[in-house]
Design a protein around this motif. Structure first.
Motif: not given
Length: 376
Positions: A50-55, A76-79, A83-86, A109-113
């Motif tokens: 929800r927080l990621v989908a909120t502007a 992570l898979r969903r994001w 395209p909005a969160t890719a 697709g994680a950028d780091d850990y």
């Protein structure tokens, strides 16, 4: 011992911490807040989604793998699929030595850990690195978008210049011929329609892609450019031509091609948008059975662009008034085209004409010559 001070962040940068362990979440949140970041916190996958989908969307997500409800991998898979969160930077929080979690996360697709327990200095350094990298990527995307827009603008400008050049040349030929009226507009529309119909039916796929159809339609008005080389007493004769005059008139096809070739020599190479114009000018009076002019080509030896123009030109000549004839009704012209199938015209092009016949009639009526519609 407290962490060494680091440069404070731009307060507009927001980090979302998704961790169900209250203790670990508080450590991460307070460390980031102490160094100037705006921090959002979530203890479940549903809250994080929800927080990621909120502007405004967070600039970076620190994501625990094991969460109640939707786990970190699924989030992570969903994001990444959206395209909005890719491009949203995501760092995974994993247990120490959880190599399989790290590998799976990176594959998703994680950028780091970061491994738990989180070390504040490592946390701050890795967060800063990901935010700087994300900002650089965004800047590069913006720059690429600007470059693409500029390229598109210049291409559109170039196409406009080409259109104007073609129109100027075509209208120059028109000024020498008092019978053209709106012939250019009609034949251009007929040719484009035939080409699009063939494309839509999966025919001539290599020759009739969207770009080729645009070039074909743009080139069509130059089909009679060679008429500028025909003497006035023949070109403007108010009646039918005799055999000798007709022989001279027939040279306009080769003259048109020669004029375009001369222009290409001036620029030391073939010009893509003139390639089809040259084919059309040269061979649009050839016939499928080989009895046309100037070269007596037959069948598929005649370039497709010229075969399309051949039908468009004949139909328009039949339904248009001339000083020596009245216009033929469209249905009668249709019958003439049908009779020419396999003799004058490519059978496949005639079939396309049949499918487009109602649209041909509409174009003929909408752009008819006359006192209320005198042409250009």
């Amino acid at each position: 011992m407290s962490p060494a001070p680091t440069a404070r962040s731009d307060l507009s940068e927001t980090v979302l911490v998704v961790e169900d362990s209250v203790l670990l979440r508080d450590v991460v949140v307070h460390t980031l807040q102490d160094h100037g970041y705006r921090v959002l916190a979530a203890d479940s996958g549903e809250t994080a989604e929800r927080l990621v989908a909120t502007a405004p969307r967070p600039d970076l997500v620190l994501l625990d793998v094991l969460l109640p409800g939707i786990d970190g991998f699924e989030l992570l898979r969903r994001w990444r699929a959206d395209p909005a969160t890719a491009a949203l930077p995501v760092m995974l929080l994993t247990a120490l030595h959880a190599d399989t979690d790290e590998l799976r996360g990176l594959q998703l697709g994680a950028d780091d850990y970061l491994t738990k327990p989180v070390q504040p200095l490592v946390l701050l350094a890795r967060v800063r690195t990901q935010l700087d990298a994300a900002r650089a990527r965004a800047s590069l995307r913006d720059q690429n978008a600007r470059l693409e827009a500029e390229v598109a603008r210049r291409m559109a400008e170039n196409e406009l210049v080409q259109d104007l050049a073609i129109r100027a040349l075509a209208h120059l030929a028109e000024t020498r011929d008092n019978e053209t009226g709106r012939h250019l507009q009609r034949t251009q529309a007929y040719v484009e329609m035939l080409a699009q119909d063939l494309h839509d039916h999966g025919l001539f796929a290599d020759a009739l892609g969207p770009r080729q159809i645009r070039l074909l339609a743009r080139s069509a008005p130059l089909h009679d450019i060679g008429k500028v080389g025909i003497p006035d007493h023949i070109l403007r004769k108010p009646g039918k031509l005799d055999a000798a005059e007709w022989a001279v008139m027939q040279t306009h096809a080769a003259l048109g091609a020669q004029a375009i070739e001369a222009a290409e020599r001036d620029v030391d190479g073939a010009v893509d948008f003139l390639r089809l114009a040259k084919q059309i000018a040269h061979w649009h009076h050839e016939r499928w059975d080989g009895t046309g002019y100037p070269d007596g080509l037959a069948g598929e030896a005649i370039p497709l662009a010229a075969r399309l123009m051949a039908l468009a030109d004949v139909f328009d000549s039949l339904v248009s008034p001339r000083v020596y004839k009245r216009p033929m009704p469209c249905d009668e012209a249709r019958a003439v085209i049908r009779q020419g199938r396999g003799r004058h015209f490519d059978p496949v092009v005639v079939d396309a004409f049949e499918r487009c016949y109602d649209a041909f009639r509409h174009i003929a009526a909408a752009h008819a010559d006359g006192p209320d519609n005198p042409g250009p």
